[in-house]
Design an enzyme around this catalytic site. Structure first.
Site, short mmCIF file in Angstrom:
data_model
loop_
_atom_site.label_atom_id
_atom_site.label_comp_id
_atom_site.label_asym_id
_atom_site.label_seq_id
_atom_site.Cartn_x
_atom_site.Cartn_y
_atom_site.Cartn_z
N TYR A 126 -8.40 -5.25 -31.18
CA TYR A 126 -8.34 -5.23 -29.66
C TYR A 126 -7.62 -6.50 -28.95
CZ TYR A 126 -11.64 -1.62 -29.42
OH TYR A 126 -12.17 -0.24 -29.47
N LYS A 193 -16.35 -2.33 -42.82
CA LYS A 193 -15.32 -1.57 -43.93
C LYS A 193 -14.57 -2.38 -44.92
CE LYS A 193 -13.91 2.51 -44.83
NZ LYS A 193 -14.99 3.68 -45.86
N ASP A 236 -18.76 3.82 -42.63
CA ASP A 236 -18.81 5.33 -42.56
C ASP A 236 -20.47 5.72 -42.82
OD1 ASP A 236 -18.12 3.96 -44.93
OD2 ASP A 236 -16.78 5.58 -45.52
N ASP A 260 -17.18 -0.30 -31.26
CA ASP A 260 -16.90 0.68 -30.25
C ASP A 260 -17.13 2.12 -30.57
OD1 ASP A 260 -15.73 1.41 -27.80
OD2 ASP A 260 -13.60 1.04 -28.69
#
Ligand code: NAD
Length: 381
Positions: A126, A193, A236, A260
């Protein structure tokens, strides 16, 4: 009031906020609104998406509620929403995901869903550091990678940078841990992640643990006792966990992009974007806003669900210490939905329910607030 369908939700909500304050404080408190302009409406009126006066007034008051703002597609200004978060350094994005009775849900036991997504709000992709394929900036960056880093990318590659810093991660984690302690939360789960993005999301995980270790009095890492359990999940896997075992999660601590994605996915568990509230919080300013955007398809149709905006307002009242007002709004919404008075987005997930208009839903909530009798002001507030 915001762009697109923002005007509809504002019209349906304004009097609810006013009524709730009057009711909770027996007429002793009331709201003085300071209307400020931004977004598409402002662009048309002033030629500026975010006028200086709006920023100045916001700074003066330190608190704001805003409707969704449309981000014009194309070149130029990235997003008023992202800009506001950066200019006021609103580094914490808070999005509660709590199931309300009567709400439709695609999962079997939605009453187990009650957690908060906290999303770092200033870094990650972002930050907007990216260059279009074929531009001299992209080519320079690609050449630098090749010459200095021994990394080869093809010339037709668009490139972006994903910055995640120790400093920003630490202050965000500290804020969330303080919140968890203050509000007696049970678990904090870092969502990352890090197995793939080792020095950004992996580092985020590591730095978050470092901060947690400074809270030995309140935090535990292996077993759940009376302390807050601090753990982590790969992103995930987290998407699966929130659907299959939501009751195991309480606070999710996320870098910007994961937060998000998760926000919209988790909103689906509790009725959808129309009921998902949010807040962007910094040390000197807090802006409350629904998770959803301006839903341009429904602009001016008096159709969309004002619940997410109303619940964002309820968060604002809690934030300034008026918990009674916030509870009153939440309870009136829950009762209205239990009475199967819902807008189209919820009606289409329920059998045999005819949707009401945005304004009709607002009227129904307002009536329940007006008629509620057993609310007294807590003298400690
Ligand atoms: P959106 O959230 O506006 O809409 C996504 C889907 O959800 C649409 O089908 C929409 O009709 C539906 N929806 C949204 N809010 C709803 C509500 N309250 N009740 C019922 N249904 C609702 O997202 P989008 O279409 O991707 O974006 C539209 C515009 O909003 C874009 O310009 C985007 O940049 C902007 N946006 C702004 C914010 C913000 O102001 N914080 C957040 C997201 C998107």
């Amino acid at each position: 009031m915001g762009d697109g369908a923002g005007e509809d939700i504002w019209n349906a909500s304004k009097e609810i906020f006013e009524e709730a304050v009057i009711k909770a404080y027996d007429g002793e408190k009331s709201i003085t609104w300071v209307p400020l302009i931004a977004g598409q409406r402002s662009l048309e009126k002033t030629g500026n998406l975010l006028p200086e006066e709006t920023l100045e007034e916001m700074k003066k008051h330190g608190i704001a509620i805003k409707g969704p703002l449309t981000t014009p597609v194309g070149e130029g200004f990235r997003s008023v929403n992202v800009f506001l978060r950066q200019v006021f350094d609103l580094y914490v994005c808070m999005r509660p995901i709590r199931y309300m009775r009567g709400m439709p849900s695609p999962i079997r036991m939605p009453e187990r869903v009650n957690f908060i997504i906290f999303r770092e709000n200033t870094e990650d992709l972002y930050k907007g550091i990216e260059w279009k394929e074929g531009t001299s900036e992209a080519n320079t960056f690609i050449a630098f990678l090749k010459e200095r880093m021994n990394v080869t990318l093809s010339d037709d590659t668009g490139v972006g940078v994903k910055p995640i810093s120790r400093g920003a991660t630490r202050r965000f984690t500290r804020w969330v841990i303080d919140y968890a302690i203050k509000h007696n939360r049970k678990t904090i789960t870092v969502v990352h992640k890090g197995n793939i993005m080792k020095y950004t999301e992996g580092a985020f995980r590591e730095w978050a643990y470092d901060v947690a270790k400074e809270f030995q009095k309140n935090i535990t890492f292996d077993s759940q006792n009376d302390k807050i359990l601090f753990n982590d999940r790969i992103a995930d896997n987290m998407f699966m966990q929130v659907i299959l075992r939501p009751e195991e999660y309480d606070i999710l601590l996320c870098p910007n992009l994961n937060g998000d994605y998760l926000s919209d996915a988790c909103a689906a568990l509790i009725g959808g974007l129309g009921v998902a509230p949010g807040a962007n919080i910094g040390d000197d300013m807090a802006i409350f806003e629904p998770t959803h955007g301006s839903a341009p398809k429904y602009a001016g149709k008096d159709m969309i669900n004002p619940t997410a905006f109303l619940l964002s307002g309820a968060m604002l009242f809690s934030y300034i210490g008026l918990d009674n007002v916030s509870k009153l709004i939440e309870r009136a919404i829950e009762e209205t939905i239990q009475d199967r008075i819902v807008t189209y987005d919820l009606a289409r997930q329920m059998d045999g329910v005819k949707p009401v208009k945005c304004s009709e839903f607002g009227e129904a909530v307002k009536k329940r607030i007006k008629n509620s009798s057993q609310w007294t002001v807590d003298s400690s507030q």
